[in-house]
Design an enzyme around this catalytic site. Structure first.
Site, PDB file in Angstrom:
ATOM      1  N   HIS A  39       9.284  39.336  22.321  1.00  0.00           N
ATOM      2  CA  HIS A  39      10.009  38.700  22.747  1.00  0.00           C
ATOM      3  C   HIS A  39      10.382  38.053  23.981  1.00  0.00           C
ATOM      4  O   HIS A  39       8.818  38.488  24.578  1.00  0.00           O
ATOM      5  CB  HIS A  39      10.815  40.833  23.073  1.00  0.00           C
ATOM      6  CG  HIS A  39      11.394  41.122  21.767  1.00  0.00           C
ATOM      7  ND1 HIS A  39      10.899  41.606  20.780  1.00  0.00           N
ATOM      8  CD2 HIS A  39      12.656  40.876  21.019  1.00  0.00           C
ATOM      9  CE1 HIS A  39      11.329  42.580  19.692  1.00  0.00           C
ATOM     10  NE2 HIS A  39      12.248  41.643  19.976  1.00  0.00           N
ATOM     11  N   ASP A  80       8.650  41.096  26.759  1.00  0.00           N
ATOM     12  CA  ASP A  80       7.032  41.208  26.173  1.00  0.00           C
ATOM     13  C   ASP A  80       6.207  40.259  27.133  1.00  0.00           C
ATOM     14  O   ASP A  80       5.384  40.825  27.947  1.00  0.00           O
ATOM     15  CB  ASP A  80       6.719  40.872  24.549  1.00  0.00           C
ATOM     16  CG  ASP A  80       8.196  41.889  23.772  1.00  0.00           C
ATOM     17  OD1 ASP A  80       8.567  42.775  24.276  1.00  0.00           O
ATOM     18  OD2 ASP A  80       8.112  41.466  22.866  1.00  0.00           O
ATOM     19  N   MET A 100       7.209  32.429  16.098  1.00  0.00           N
ATOM     20  CA  MET A 100       8.103  32.763  16.371  1.00  0.00           C
ATOM     21  C   MET A 100       8.238  33.375  17.587  1.00  0.00           C
ATOM     22  O   MET A 100       7.358  33.462  17.720  1.00  0.00           O
ATOM     23  CB  MET A 100       8.774  33.765  15.024  1.00  0.00           C
ATOM     24  CG  MET A 100       9.620  34.084  15.202  1.00  0.00           C
ATOM     25  SD  MET A 100      10.362  36.169  15.489  1.00  0.00           S
ATOM     26  CE  MET A 100       9.495  37.312  14.861  1.00  0.00           C
ATOM     27  N   GLU A 136      17.972  38.617  11.568  1.00  0.00           N
ATOM     28  CA  GLU A 136      17.593  39.461  11.311  1.00  0.00           C
ATOM     29  C   GLU A 136      19.015  40.805  11.318  1.00  0.00           C
ATOM     30  O   GLU A 136      19.178  41.168  12.673  1.00  0.00           O
ATOM     31  CB  GLU A 136      16.862  40.517  12.366  1.00  0.00           C
ATOM     32  CG  GLU A 136      15.784  41.425  11.871  1.00  0.00           C
ATOM     33  CD  GLU A 136      14.085  41.506  12.687  1.00  0.00           C
ATOM     34  OE1 GLU A 136      13.763  41.111  12.841  1.00  0.00           O
ATOM     35  OE2 GLU A 136      14.159  42.930  12.846  1.00  0.00           O
ATOM     36  N   LYS A 149      20.099  44.979  10.422  1.00  0.00           N
ATOM     37  CA  LYS A 149      19.503  46.390  11.002  1.00  0.00           C
ATOM     38  C   LYS A 149      20.969  47.270  10.194  1.00  0.00           C
ATOM     39  O   LYS A 149      22.272  47.009  10.734  1.00  0.00           O
ATOM     40  CB  LYS A 149      19.502  46.170  11.619  1.00  0.00           C
ATOM     41  CG  LYS A 149      18.037  47.986  11.935  1.00  0.00           C
ATOM     42  CD  LYS A 149      17.688  48.106  13.163  1.00  0.00           C
ATOM     43  CE  LYS A 149      16.574  49.039  13.300  1.00  0.00           C
ATOM     44  NZ  LYS A 149      16.042  49.409  14.395  1.00  0.00           N
ATOM     45  N   GLU A 195      13.912  42.222   6.868  1.00  0.00           N
ATOM     46  CA  GLU A 195      12.167  43.561   7.191  1.00  0.00           C
ATOM     47  C   GLU A 195      12.951  44.906   6.296  1.00  0.00           C
ATOM     48  O   GLU A 195      14.156  45.547   6.212  1.00  0.00           O
ATOM     49  CB  GLU A 195      12.922  43.626   9.180  1.00  0.00           C
ATOM     50  CG  GLU A 195      11.450  44.675   9.273  1.00  0.00           C
ATOM     51  CD  GLU A 195      11.531  45.094  10.332  1.00  0.00           C
ATOM     52  OE1 GLU A 195      11.981  44.558  11.810  1.00  0.00           O
ATOM     53  OE2 GLU A 195      11.404  46.718  11.168  1.00  0.00           O
ATOM     54  N   HIS A 240      14.222  48.010   7.499  1.00  0.00           N
ATOM     55  CA  HIS A 240      15.670  47.444   8.230  1.00  0.00           C
ATOM     56  C   HIS A 240      16.666  47.960   6.886  1.00  0.00           C
ATOM     57  O   HIS A 240      17.421  48.814   6.558  1.00  0.00           O
ATOM     58  CB  HIS A 240      16.336  46.593   8.755  1.00  0.00           C
ATOM     59  CG  HIS A 240      15.729  46.800   9.875  1.00  0.00           C
ATOM     60  ND1 HIS A 240      15.493  45.670  10.731  1.00  0.00           N
ATOM     61  CD2 HIS A 240      14.428  47.786  11.142  1.00  0.00           C
ATOM     62  CE1 HIS A 240      15.303  45.953  12.460  1.00  0.00           C
ATOM     63  NE2 HIS A 240      14.610  46.820  11.935  1.00  0.00           N
ATOM     64  N   ASP A 282       9.573  40.271   8.004  1.00  0.00           N
ATOM     65  CA  ASP A 282       8.927  40.969   9.034  1.00  0.00           C
ATOM     66  C   ASP A 282       8.657  42.235   8.114  1.00  0.00           C
ATOM     67  O   ASP A 282       9.298  42.514   7.180  1.00  0.00           O
ATOM     68  CB  ASP A 282      10.112  41.900  10.027  1.00  0.00           C
ATOM     69  CG  ASP A 282       9.910  41.011  11.335  1.00  0.00           C
ATOM     70  OD1 ASP A 282       9.788  40.027  11.581  1.00  0.00           O
ATOM     71  OD2 ASP A 282      10.680  40.879  11.598  1.00  0.00           O
ATOM     72  N   ASP A 285      14.299  54.346  12.319  1.00  0.00           N
ATOM     73  CA  ASP A 285      13.390  53.332  11.659  1.00  0.00           C
ATOM     74  C   ASP A 285      12.093  53.441  11.984  1.00  0.00           C
ATOM     75  O   ASP A 285      11.672  54.042  13.389  1.00  0.00           O
ATOM     76  CB  ASP A 285      14.016  51.825  13.308  1.00  0.00           C
ATOM     77  CG  ASP A 285      13.110  50.992  13.057  1.00  0.00           C
ATOM     78  OD1 ASP A 285      12.473  50.687  11.885  1.00  0.00           O
ATOM     79  OD2 ASP A 285      13.493  49.839  13.461  1.00  0.00           O
ATOM     80  N   ASP A 303       9.379  51.905  10.669  1.00  0.00           N
ATOM     81  CA  ASP A 303       7.823  50.720  11.428  1.00  0.00           C
ATOM     82  C   ASP A 303       6.522  50.802  10.811  1.00  0.00           C
ATOM     83  O   ASP A 303       5.573  50.801  11.547  1.00  0.00           O
ATOM     84  CB  ASP A 303       8.266  49.980  12.613  1.00  0.00           C
ATOM     85  CG  ASP A 303       9.518  49.447  12.828  1.00  0.00           C
ATOM     86  OD1 ASP A 303      10.465  49.158  12.507  1.00  0.00           O
ATOM     87  OD2 ASP A 303       9.788  49.814  13.984  1.00  0.00           O
ATOM     88  N   ASP A 342       5.591  43.527  11.119  1.00  0.00           N
ATOM     89  CA  ASP A 342       5.867  43.718  12.447  1.00  0.00           C
ATOM     90  C   ASP A 342       6.716  45.734  12.691  1.00  0.00           C
ATOM     91  O   ASP A 342       6.900  46.460  12.194  1.00  0.00           O
ATOM     92  CB  ASP A 342       7.708  43.657  12.534  1.00  0.00           C
ATOM     93  CG  ASP A 342       8.745  43.888  13.873  1.00  0.00           C
ATOM     94  OD1 ASP A 342       7.847  44.202  13.984  1.00  0.00           O
ATOM     95  OD2 ASP A 342       9.979  43.883  13.532  1.00  0.00           O
TER      96      ASP A 342
END
Lengths: 372, 372, 372, 372
Positions: free
Chosen positions: C39, C42, C73, C166, C168, C202, C205, C230, C240, C242, C272
């Protein structure tokens, strides 16, 4: 609803400035709350000195005295600090388990000092992401040891304090131990002092598992174990949403309020919810007032349900007992059983009877919608 | 796994010809099952005459004798007949409640006659679509009255029989009472003869509520209440799928098998599953064999987990106790508590410790995949 | 799997010291990753000066050059800042909507500068807690306007960049717009430049909504819209999670890997996911390696599935076409239809055929368990 | 709500005598329904002779004429017969795929003969229990081939008929293809005649996946693809409950009705629900009337929401546009973009603004409860 209150914790977050405990007390007083609850570290930071701690407690007591708010319940934060990343009472690390007892005893002292009669245990990290890392039977034994130890502590100190266990199925751990109020009710019967221990069911936590919250509360009530309740709302099968009471499902909120009121529940109605992140402090007050307003509206709806002639006539009809089964009812006797085993039932007639539940439910819906 | 078996019920359906009970016994014997369970009406149709009933039972006993299969468990169908459309023991109709006792006593007699030592109660219609129609506290009291009555019956008859209560959160009712194994474990402690009553957890039923089944079974085991178990598989948050054991989630199936085997569970491993509707009878046999094969493969994996040096070294490290907490462990004493309250913990150090659970879980995954 | 990589974001958190972007690149290189995604914030803090930003980018490029990692990406953080508390492109506030475009254009410039060919859009706050506050049709139109504007921007700048949307279903908002990959695939067909826009499904998600992820990816692949993926894992109907790829359900992970490999997917396999909070940095590396190892093991299992004689013989049998339907297949003609309408089918025979799916699935399970 | 209606199918079941189609028409007329829909085999048994078929159709037409009911929609039963146990259009068996086309063409002829303008496709068996048995990409291609073929058939026959695709995530299959309305909207854009094809969203089906139904309907409406709608109710993450409209969640039902009415939806409001099994025929009528009454009550609440001064003032405030962003709005230009990229936003101010959504939602709740 004379015992409504709010926990100090929820009313802050990254979108709003953090309020001090004293500010929270004043905000709650402002919206008409009855009490304020707290985790130990909501009030006293985990790294406060003794002098800081004492000053904070003095200020907080003054705010309580100024506003008339009481502290019906207190609890320990056993989940935020990284030390608890693998649990507190169920951690694999004996130092963490000891530290959790240490922290809880100090927090109990604080709660009792501020007048709490109920001490809630929500094991925010008592769970696992992989069952490879912890034997679930060991986890149960560790939980029991901790609860027995802390019961002894309360008895030893002569505190007038009861424990209320709060279940949650998952989040922040992958799976939490004692996942529902049912599991907690079972667990507490295995303790050394079960009479001191009840449950603190939370709407959102049972809804995360897609369970009928009213049924769980009924089981706790009927067993004399509903020591406290956390009211909020939540869609089934989602992250922990903690929405305003009634914000998701008015019908299930109604049956819950009706159950509590019909059965004379006299403990706290604790609104353990969070305002949407979209809100400023005026919005937080709207939110807090909304929780209480919706409860009171539904309480009045419950009274109307109990007084509605059409609904009550249906309920009488539904529960009608023409008396033919009287010989088989009451205490067990061999003679009664022999008669019952020999009785011939008209099975098709039993199956053919219409029960009018659609009409009853529609009347309930219309009462809720205010058109009945 | 010397007690594997199959319930008679599942192996039929609209896509396949219905087998007679005798044919089912032979099919189960053919695939190597240990036993066969049944609902009363799987064996004897609800409208059979006494003569028909006796002939069916004679034929069934002969089939058992021919094949060596046993009947470890029996149960009552209290859900198919329209009479039970609003519940059996919790029905609002006193005639239905009496009929449910009548039917269950006869079914208990039949089960005992065929050798069953465990009697399962799954209240397939004990629930509600609207809480307007039944007070959940009344429902609990009715359930308790029925269970107490039937315990008395078993004692009165001198039967060597224990009860195992099976929970389900919903389906076919909107919500079922005693929704999870936890709720059932709590409920049974309120009975007059709790020592006669345990639970029969079913994988699919806890998974419907998105709960960790292994944790629920651990709680039952630890409480001495795991009287029976129903093995199958199911995705979370779905209709009751009853898939082949291990068909959905091999990892959770593995932790379950490990728990049962590590703790010497000596009851039935009952595969209460259904073959896909795509199958003919050869497919039903494939399905039945698959349940048993997967259980045995996972049992062997559990033995390897317990013998794996890398995994076991990690577990020892994870659970290491350097002994500094010894002064605070063991029975409660005031002196111990004073010392513990005064102990200074190095909180950051506790939080900083890495626990290697990712490595442990990955080792478990690779063991499951057969590459470890 | 030559394009594996990790996003910079996950590898930090309250239990571990935050790594700098350069440190993250070195950690990823250390475990053998192919690339690194980020991102905007980040990499460059939201309040960095231009000079700071340029220094950070220089250092980051140097770390990429030193390690050989690429940036396949990039994406925009449109969810952390309180400005986005009610959405970015769908906010009710026109200033927020404009700021979201402003921030995204700068972030696209940054991504392109670092070599990204795919730009992901995850609208972390594009949703609502109450539909009273926003008309869902207005929200769709605002989303479309933003995407069309940004497509124009990319074309105008002459960037070689595609967009991947993406989905969710919920969290952090009560409900998110375009809740699943299916909704996103439908939405993108309504854009002005659909050829530039695909999806980034993802695992976690779709699993939050209890959906079969492989089916959603298949739909995207078949439509030529699988621009990025993802990979992680997640129980159905939960927050979520992950988790590490394959950590929850090995069977569904297997079918996903098989789909990607069988169809020659040549985009990134982006893990991810987040290491458990129990881990230190060695644990984070274990986690990252575990994602990649499990993918590779399942890839090899997929090859074995395709080569297994018993499985392939079953598949041939299952898909057998004896040719009698040939007259009705192929392009529509009136004559063909008349014949097909008049054809007499042996319905009971079609229904009676056993399909051997239990056997096929059990063979798959045993292949996964490494015993086949 | 001038187009309300009921499907013939639901109003029967094992607890009640099965009604003939003519009896169903009369019952629906009795409760004030507008129309009646049917699956081919609800009207004409799958094994009827041509003479029987013609007699049934004559009687049915007469009942329609007698009562004034119309047939707005028809559909094919492609799920009950064992021939479809592994799907119809997606079956692995080419004979089953051909039979599904054959059956559907005859059913379309019947629907058109009775006046239907919308033809619904719900692929009740188009899915899988194991992805080992069918390549999901093959399944998509088979679905598309079937839909393209049937579009050609309708065009070839000159019928005035549109198709509406109905999604469901699971049940009776483990996973269904095109699991949500979003997936269906995406799928239909890949057809040869997308202009003939829309969707038929069903409340219960999106709720099974825990999705916001109103958002899915909004996407269909906005795309011009809401050809039909199935109204009922359902808890999230459960078996397919098909409860009375509004029976589970009044708030989500309200937002749905408001969306349909605000946007002038002029298709059918089809109540595709089932009365509780507790009901006799009077109860079935109560149920049918309840669906319609709740819709009309919520429609009136939507009008009040749109007229309520406090609510509307809040909405105006929430959506206020002080105009400073006007230079950046409208069609894309390079100059506009340069200005927008250079604009300096007061991020903290954007984040600090309170949005009053708690107050707005509470006003909505009180309007629903009839106390506003």
């Amino acid at each position: 609803m004379d015992r409504r209150q709010h926990r100090a914790r929820p009313i802050r977050g990254p979108v709003r400035e953090v309020l001090t405990p004293v500010e929270i007390v004043r905000l709650l007083a402002d919206v008409g709350a009855y009490g304020v609850n707290f985790h130990d570290n909501d009030l006293v930071p985990i790294d406060a000195t003794l002098a800081q701690r004492n000053q904070i407690v003095r200020d907080f007591k003054q705010a309580l005295a100024d506003t008339g708010l009481v502290v019906p319940m207190a609890t320990t934060n056993l989940f935020s600090d990284p030390a608890f990343k693998d649990g507190a009472f169920t951690s694999n690390d004996p130092q963490v388990r000891a530290y959790a007892l240490h922290k809880t005893m100090h927090a109990i002292d604080l709660g009792v000092e501020l007048g709490a009669k109920i001490y809630v245990f929500w094991g925010g990290r008592e769970g696992t992401e992989t069952d490879a890392a912890k034997d679930p039977i060991t986890a149960i034994k560790r939980s029991r040891d901790a609860m027995n130890f802390l019961c002894e502590y309360v008895l030893d100190q002569g505190y007038d304090l009861k424990f209320a266990l709060e279940a949650k199925p998952n989040e922040p751990r992958g799976d939490m131990y004692n996942a529902t109020t049912g599991h907690m009710l079972a667990f507490l019967t295995t303790l050394a002092h079960p009479e001191m221990v009840g449950v603190n069911p939370e709407v959102a936590h049972e809804h995360m598992a897609g369970l009928n919250f009213t049924h769980a509360v009924a089981q706790a009530l009927e067993a004399g174990k509903l020591f406290h309740i956390d009211l909020n709302d939540q869609a089934f099968g989602r992250y922990d949403q903690d929405f305003r009471f009634g914000a998701v499902n008015l019908k299930s909120a109604f049956f819950l309020v009706k159950l509590l009121e019909d059965n004379g529940y006299d403990g706290s109605r604790h609104f353990d919810a969070h305002a949407y992140r979209t809100e400023d402090y005026e919005g937080v007050k709207d939110f807090a007032r909304g929780c209480m307003r919706t409860y009171l509206i539904l309480k009045e709806k419950a009274e109307r349900f109990n007084a509605d002639q059409e609904i009550q006539a249906l309920l009488i009809e539904i529960n009608a007992d023409e008396g033919t089964m009287a010989p088989y009812q009451g205490a067990y006797t061999s003679a009664k059983v022999a008669a019952l085993k020999g009785h011939s039932f008209d099975r098709p007639a039993l199956g053919a009877r219409g029960l009018s539940y659609e009409r009853l439910d529609q009347l309930t819906v219309e009462l809720l919608l205010g058109v009945q």
